[in-house]
Design a protein around this motif. Structure first.
Motif, PDB file in Angstrom:
ATOM      1  N   MET A   1      17.712 -34.946 -45.785  1.00  0.00           N
ATOM      2  CA  MET A   1      17.285 -34.743 -44.396  1.00  0.00           C
ATOM      3  C   MET A   1      18.453 -34.286 -43.531  1.00  0.00           C
ATOM      4  N   LYS A   2      19.619 -34.942 -43.741  1.00  0.00           N
ATOM      5  CA  LYS A   2      20.802 -34.565 -42.952  1.00  0.00           C
ATOM      6  C   LYS A   2      21.220 -33.136 -43.240  1.00  0.00           C
ATOM      7  N   VAL A   3      21.030 -32.725 -44.540  1.00  0.00           N
ATOM      8  CA  VAL A   3      21.396 -31.353 -44.907  1.00  0.00           C
ATOM      9  C   VAL A   3      20.498 -30.346 -44.171  1.00  0.00           C
ATOM     10  N   ILE A   4      19.199 -30.666 -44.101  1.00  0.00           N
ATOM     11  CA  ILE A   4      18.261 -29.779 -43.409  1.00  0.00           C
ATOM     12  C   ILE A   4      18.616 -29.672 -41.934  1.00  0.00           C
ATOM     13  N   ILE A   5      18.928 -30.821 -41.292  1.00  0.00           N
ATOM     14  CA  ILE A   5      19.307 -30.813 -39.877  1.00  0.00           C
ATOM     15  C   ILE A   5      20.567 -29.990 -39.657  1.00  0.00           C
ATOM     16  N   ALA A   6      21.527 -30.134 -40.580  1.00  0.00           N
ATOM     17  CA  ALA A   6      22.778 -29.376 -40.443  1.00  0.00           C
ATOM     18  C   ALA A   6      22.538 -27.881 -40.569  1.00  0.00           C
ATOM     19  N   ILE A   7      21.616 -27.498 -41.504  1.00  0.00           N
ATOM     20  CA  ILE A   7      21.318 -26.075 -41.686  1.00  0.00           C
ATOM     21  C   ILE A   7      20.632 -25.513 -40.442  1.00  0.00           C
ATOM     22  N   LEU A   8      19.679 -26.284 -39.904  1.00  0.00           N
ATOM     23  CA  LEU A   8      18.990 -25.833 -38.695  1.00  0.00           C
ATOM     24  C   LEU A   8      19.959 -25.702 -37.529  1.00  0.00           C
ATOM     25  N   PHE A   9      20.887 -26.635 -37.409  1.00  0.00           N
ATOM     26  CA  PHE A   9      21.874 -26.569 -36.334  1.00  0.00           C
ATOM     27  C   PHE A   9      22.726 -25.315 -36.448  1.00  0.00           C
ATOM     28  N   LEU A  10      23.179 -25.020 -37.674  1.00  0.00           N
ATOM     29  CA  LEU A  10      24.000 -23.825 -37.879  1.00  0.00           C
ATOM     30  C   LEU A  10      23.199 -22.557 -37.617  1.00  0.00           C
ATOM     31  N   LEU A  11      21.903 -22.580 -37.994  1.00  0.00           N
ATOM     32  CA  LEU A  11      21.064 -21.405 -37.782  1.00  0.00           C
ATOM     33  C   LEU A  11      20.907 -21.093 -36.306  1.00  0.00           C
ATOM     34  N   PHE A  12      20.552 -22.117 -35.518  1.00  0.00           N
ATOM     35  CA  PHE A  12      20.356 -21.886 -34.079  1.00  0.00           C
ATOM     36  C   PHE A  12      21.670 -21.638 -33.359  1.00  0.00           C
ATOM     37  N   ALA A  13      22.751 -22.161 -33.878  1.00  0.00           N
ATOM     38  CA  ALA A  13      24.056 -21.926 -33.254  1.00  0.00           C
ATOM     39  C   ALA A  13      24.492 -20.487 -33.399  1.00  0.00           C
ATOM     40  N   THR A  14      24.022 -19.833 -34.506  1.00  0.00           N
ATOM     41  CA  THR A  14      24.420 -18.443 -34.725  1.00  0.00           C
ATOM     42  C   THR A  14      23.527 -17.451 -34.008  1.00  0.00           C
ATOM     43  N   LEU A  15      22.360 -17.897 -33.493  1.00  0.00           N
ATOM     44  CA  LEU A  15      21.480 -16.988 -32.759  1.00  0.00           C
ATOM     45  C   LEU A  15      22.007 -16.770 -31.357  1.00  0.00           C
ATOM     46  N   PRO A  16      22.079 -15.534 -30.877  1.00  0.00           N
ATOM     47  CA  PRO A  16      22.576 -15.294 -29.526  1.00  0.00           C
ATOM     48  C   PRO A  16      21.623 -15.855 -28.488  1.00  0.00           C
ATOM     49  N   PHE A  17      22.164 -16.457 -27.444  1.00  0.00           N
ATOM     50  CA  PHE A  17      21.341 -16.983 -26.354  1.00  0.00           C
ATOM     51  C   PHE A  17      21.759 -16.297 -25.065  1.00  0.00           C
ATOM     52  N   TYR A  18      20.794 -15.837 -24.309  1.00  0.00           N
ATOM     53  CA  TYR A  18      21.072 -15.137 -23.071  1.00  0.00           C
ATOM     54  C   TYR A  18      20.458 -15.885 -21.900  1.00  0.00           C
ATOM     55  N   ILE A  46      18.989  -6.516 -21.346  1.00  0.00           N
ATOM     56  CA  ILE A  46      18.616  -6.967 -22.689  1.00  0.00           C
ATOM     57  C   ILE A  46      17.377  -7.827 -22.550  1.00  0.00           C
ATOM     58  N   GLU A  47      16.322  -7.456 -23.240  1.00  0.00           N
ATOM     59  CA  GLU A  47      15.057  -8.175 -23.195  1.00  0.00           C
ATOM     60  C   GLU A  47      14.904  -9.016 -24.458  1.00  0.00           C
ATOM     61  N   GLY A  48      14.320 -10.211 -24.317  1.00  0.00           N
ATOM     62  CA  GLY A  48      14.087 -11.077 -25.456  1.00  0.00           C
ATOM     63  C   GLY A  48      15.260 -11.999 -25.720  1.00  0.00           C
ATOM     64  N   ASN A  49      15.106 -12.883 -26.712  1.00  0.00           N
ATOM     65  CA  ASN A  49      16.141 -13.835 -27.104  1.00  0.00           C
ATOM     66  C   ASN A  49      16.281 -13.844 -28.614  1.00  0.00           C
ATOM     67  N   GLY A  50      17.384 -14.427 -29.057  1.00  0.00           N
ATOM     68  CA  GLY A  50      17.597 -14.569 -30.493  1.00  0.00           C
ATOM     69  C   GLY A  50      17.674 -13.228 -31.183  1.00  0.00           C
ATOM     70  N   ARG A  51      16.981 -13.145 -32.305  1.00  0.00           N
ATOM     71  CA  ARG A  51      17.023 -11.906 -33.099  1.00  0.00           C
ATOM     72  C   ARG A  51      16.103 -10.824 -32.541  1.00  0.00           C
ATOM     73  N   HIS A  52      15.179 -11.235 -31.690  1.00  0.00           N
ATOM     74  CA  HIS A  52      14.204 -10.283 -31.164  1.00  0.00           C
ATOM     75  C   HIS A  52      14.646  -9.800 -29.777  1.00  0.00           C
ATOM     76  N   THR A  53      15.706  -9.033 -29.761  1.00  0.00           N
ATOM     77  CA  THR A  53      16.217  -8.497 -28.509  1.00  0.00           C
ATOM     78  C   THR A  53      16.289  -6.980 -28.594  1.00  0.00           C
ATOM     79  N   ASN A  54      16.216  -6.349 -27.448  1.00  0.00           N
ATOM     80  CA  ASN A  54      16.412  -4.902 -27.407  1.00  0.00           C
ATOM     81  C   ASN A  54      16.978  -4.523 -26.049  1.00  0.00           C
ATOM     82  N   GLU A  55      17.751  -3.465 -26.032  1.00  0.00           N
ATOM     83  CA  GLU A  55      18.334  -2.958 -24.801  1.00  0.00           C
ATOM     84  C   GLU A  55      17.386  -1.941 -24.171  1.00  0.00           C
TER      85      GLU A  55
END
Length: 246
Positions: A1-18, A46-55
């Motif tokens: 469970m801790k491994v899954i939480i750590a992976i999710l944390f790293l995933l969202f940390a790498t997504l750009p936030f605007y 820049i429209e959208g968040n995360g991976r779904h963004t476009n200029e």
């Protein structure tokens, strides 16, 4: 469970936030974006968040206001020129309506009501502020707490003359005395006014909210601002469908 939480944390940390800025278009549409750059004629967002963004580039003459999340507002006129900038972002209560004026001013409003010509509101929810009454023609839009909006002035049609410059002549100064010409009879038949507020409806559907200076058999003169220093424009009556007195 801790491994899954750590992976999710790293995933969202790498997504750009605007952080969400706002762009209010002249048709009343409100876009949540990140404003990147504003030039003389257009704005990059820049429209959208995360991976779904476009200029995307937005033309400044289609924009009413840029609302930066932290640094304030920038307001454009129908030519895409900046007419107002503020240095601080203004926050409004969630249960308040927001009144946006044609000149770019915005105000928090409570107990808002309106009739055919006037908008009334209070500046404080408990009635301890000011009671305000403003002409409807001075207000572009009202945004209500439930997310709905009222468009009181059509700012899109104010672009119409600019995009079709042949509709009106360039600004001309009115001399104290007109020289004698073959059209002297027509010039002297003009009926001077006291700069009455009117709406000019053109034959192609455009609407101009202006101050009438004079009316002749062939031409009318008007100002876009009720000021002695404002330029005077002329328009042929052949291009006019109706003139409504406000």
């Amino acid at each position: 469970m801790k491994v899954i939480i750590a992976i999710l944390f790293l995933l969202f940390a790498t997504l750009p936030f605007y952080a969400q800025d706002l762009v209010i278009m002249r048709d009343g549409t409100i876009k949540q974006v990140r404003i990147v750059q504003t030039s003389l004629d257009r704005t990059l967002v820049i429209e959208g968040n995360g991976r779904h963004t476009n200029e995307a580039y937005l033309e400044n003459h289609d924009i009413y206001m840029l609302k930066f999340r932290t640094r304030g507002n920038v307001v454009f006129n129908e030519h895409g020129e900046r007419i107002l900038s503020t240095s601080q972002s203004q926050k409004f209560a969630k249960d308040a309506s927001v009144v946006y004026y044609r000149n770019g001013r915005e105000a928090e409003a409570y107990n808002l009501r309106m009739d055919q010509h006037v908008v009334y509101y209070e500046t404080d929810k408990k009635g301890r502020g000011q009671s305000v009454s403003e002409p409807r023609s001075d207000i572009f839009m009202v945004c209500y707490p439930d997310g709905t909006r009222d468009i009181l002035v059509d700012l899109q049609n104010s672009n119409w003359l600019w995009r079709q410059p042949l509709t009106e002549t360039p600004p001309v100064s009115v001399p104290a005395q007109q020289p004698e010409t073959e059209d002297k009879e027509e010039e002297t038949s003009d009926t001077p006014t006291t700069n009455q507020r009117v709406t000019i409806i053109t034959r192609t559907g455009g609407k101009l909210h202006v101050w009438l200076v004079s009316e002749g058999k062939q031409m009318i003169s008007y100002k876009k601002e009720n000021s002695a220093k404002a330029p005077v424009f002329k328009m042929s009556r052949s291009r006019i469908k109706a003139i409504k007195r406000n």
